[in-house]
Design an enzyme around this catalytic site. Structure first.
Site, PDB file in Angstrom:
ATOM      1  N   ASP A  75       0.897  -1.780  -0.658  1.00 35.35           N
ATOM      2  CA  ASP A  75      -0.171  -0.001  -0.046  1.00 35.35           C
ATOM      3  C   ASP A  75       1.273   1.185   0.422  1.00 35.35           C
ATOM      4  O   ASP A  75       2.423   1.292   0.560  1.00 35.35           O
ATOM      5  CB  ASP A  75      -0.864  -0.463   1.011  1.00 35.35           C
ATOM      6  N   ASP A  77       0.379   5.463   1.055  1.00 32.92           N
ATOM      7  CA  ASP A  77      -0.308   6.150   1.882  1.00 32.92           C
ATOM      8  C   ASP A  77      -0.491   5.552   3.372  1.00 32.92           C
ATOM      9  O   ASP A  77      -1.061   4.431   3.385  1.00 32.92           O
ATOM     10  CB  ASP A  77      -1.060   7.177   1.668  1.00 32.92           C
ATOM     11  N   ASP A 248      -2.627  -0.381   5.458  1.00 26.72           N
ATOM     12  CA  ASP A 248      -3.139   0.265   7.146  1.00 26.72           C
ATOM     13  C   ASP A 248      -4.180   0.614   7.694  1.00 26.72           C
ATOM     14  O   ASP A 248      -4.430   1.007   8.211  1.00 26.72           O
ATOM     15  CB  ASP A 248      -1.918   1.821   7.243  1.00 26.72           C
TER      16      ASP A 248
HETATM   17  O1  LIG Z   1      -4.492   3.101  -0.303  1.00 30.83           O
HETATM   18  P1  LIG Z   1      -3.764   4.606  -0.082  1.00 30.83           P
HETATM   19  O2  LIG Z   1      -2.709   3.913  -0.901  1.00 30.83           O
HETATM   20  O3  LIG Z   1      -3.871   3.781   1.291  1.00 30.83           O
HETATM   21  O4  LIG Z   1      -4.111   5.399  -0.658  1.00 30.83           O
HETATM   22  C1  LIG Z   1      -5.576   5.826   0.492  1.00 30.83           C
HETATM   23  C2  LIG Z   1      -5.615   7.390   0.399  1.00 30.83           C
HETATM   24  O5  LIG Z   1      -4.423   7.973   0.635  1.00 30.83           O
HETATM   25  C3  LIG Z   1      -5.015   9.535  -0.171  1.00 30.83           C
HETATM   26  O6  LIG Z   1      -5.571   9.879   1.129  1.00 30.83           O
HETATM   27  C4  LIG Z   1      -4.796   9.103   2.376  1.00 30.83           C
HETATM   28  O7  LIG Z   1      -3.818  10.197   3.108  1.00 30.83           O
HETATM   29  C5  LIG Z   1      -3.642  11.754   2.636  1.00 30.83           C
HETATM   30  C6  LIG Z   1      -2.129  12.200   2.373  1.00 30.83           C
HETATM   31  O8  LIG Z   1      -1.200  11.860   3.604  1.00 30.83           O
HETATM   32  C7  LIG Z   1      -4.205  11.957   3.710  1.00 30.83           C
HETATM   33  O9  LIG Z   1      -3.711  13.402   3.623  1.00 30.83           O
HETATM   34  C8  LIG Z   1      -5.487  11.423   3.384  1.00 30.83           C
HETATM   35  O10 LIG Z   1      -6.036  12.130   5.320  1.00 30.83           O
HETATM   36  C9  LIG Z   1      -5.514  10.014   4.017  1.00 30.83           C
HETATM   37  O11 LIG Z   1      -6.987   9.738   3.735  1.00 30.83           O
HETATM   38  C10 LIG Z   1      -5.633   9.845  -1.160  1.00 30.83           C
HETATM   39  O12 LIG Z   1      -5.352  10.884  -0.560  1.00 30.83           O
HETATM   40  C11 LIG Z   1      -6.587   9.042  -1.321  1.00 30.83           C
HETATM   41  O13 LIG Z   1      -6.909   9.070  -3.043  1.00 30.83           O
HETATM   42  C12 LIG Z   1      -6.465   7.101  -1.042  1.00 30.83           C
HETATM   43  O14 LIG Z   1      -7.243   6.733  -1.689  1.00 30.83           O
END
Ligand SMILES: O=P(O)(O)OC[C@H]1O[C@H](O[C@H]2O[C@H](CO)[C@@H](O)[C@H](O)[C@H]2O)[C@H](O)[C@@H](O)[C@@H]1O
Length: 299
Positions: A75, A77, A248
């Site tokens: 993954d 983020d 996560d």
């Molecule tokens: O599946 P992932 O790679 O973990 O992506 C999930 C989402 O990640 C992002 O949002 C998350 O991260 C942001 C930056 O750290 C944070 O500001 C936010 O609160 C989190 O939810 C991304 O913007 C999404 O499009 C993804 O779905």
């Protein structure tokens, strides 16, 4: 080993039991230490005094994967990079990109990113050379050019219009436009969470309502990270190997389940919770240290 089956769906090995009274994640305050609950008959209702016991699920650190037998699915983020206040705020260092490419070589091409972000966005972060699934499994692309992507549902356009208006009206709320989804972020405006989720729910007809860290999203239905991992695992160079998936967020639970079903396992990154993962690492710093250790013997 005791199991807590009170939440249904997920089942977790209970490795460590807290004797401290804590807030129960599901049913309000818990006042009965789990150790007492076990003494009185177990971790399922009825509990002593009618209160859910206080339990802490602590999963062990994952063993080092075997580059000759395993495949790595990662993954983005919250796993490879720490969460930032804004979606565009994450930092992808050249050291991380270099580490991922060296690991790809070590695993003979069997490493892929599996993200809720669009593939196009991961490309912009400098990750374009890696196999990856994006948009919570609605699109994937392998190193040899094989790829697949579902069409954008028309219902996303209505959601986008409503989400933009909501974000404009609420201080701190961010709208994230995604090719196969539409998201509202309330990390900077936690008081707007309930209204954002209600709005997204009202636009979820024909779409999948996707919860996430301080965000809510409507997206393409019928797929998830588990289906993406399965699709990649059915193809060269992944087929025949054991998938390990590190993630996560709640969107990663489908990936953990798929990895287990396909002969591997999930690694939960972050605080303990009920999860389909069977191992855990504390945060992206620990993930990157663990990944770096895999490269040590190859140096
Ligand atoms: O599946 P992932 O790679 O973990 O992506 C999930 C989402 O990640 C992002 O949002 C998350 O991260 C942001 C930056 O750290 C944070 O500001 C936010 O609160 C989190 O939810 C991304 O913007 C999404 O499009 C993804 O779905």
């Amino acid at each position: 080993m005791p199991r807590d089956s009170s939440d249904g769906g997920l089942s977790c090995h209970l490795i460590r039991i807290s004797s401290q009274a804590r807030q129960s994640p599901k049913t309000g305050p818990c006042t009965v230490p789990a150790i007492v609950a076990i003494a009185k008959g177990g971790l399922t209702p009825p509990w002593p005094g009618g209160h859910r016991p206080c339990v802490t699920f602590t999963l062990p650190r994952p063993p080092a994967p075997d580059p000759l037998r395993d495949a790595l699915f990662l993954d983005f983020d919250g796993t490879l990079v720490p969460l930032a206040e804004r979606p565009e705020g994450v930092v992808v260092t050249s050291a991380l990109i270099d580490r991922l490419h060296r690991l790809t070589d070590l695993f003979d091409g069997r490493l892929a990113l599996v993200s809720g972000r669009a593939i196009a966005v991961l490309d912009e972060f400098g990750l374009s050379g890696l196999p990856m699934a994006g948009s919570h499994g609605a699109e994937w692309r392998l190193a040899d050019g094989q790829h697949d992507a579902l069409p954008r549902p028309a219902a996303l356009d209505d959601a986008k219009t409503a989400f933009v208006a909501f974000a404009d009206a609420r201080e701190g709320v961010l709208f994230e436009d995604k090719p196969l989804g539409a998201a509202l972020h309330f990390r900077l405006a936690p008081g707007a969470a309930d209204d954002a989720i209600a709005l997204a729910t009202s636009h979820a007809g024909g779409l999948h309502l996707q919860h996430g860290h301080a965000m809510i999203e409507v997206r393409v239905p019928g797929v998830h990270k588990g289906t993406a991992i399965a699709a990649m695992m059915a193809r060269t160079p992944f087929a025949g190997y054991n998938p390990l998936f590190l993630g996560d967020d709640v969107t990663d639970e489908d990936g953990f389940a798929a990895a287990a079903r396909l002969g591997g396992h999930g690694v939960l990154v972050g605080p303990s919770r009920q999860s389909n993962a069977t191992f855990a690492l504390s945060d992206p710093v620990a993930v990157n240290a663990w990944l770096a250790e895999l490269l040590e013997p190859a140096r």
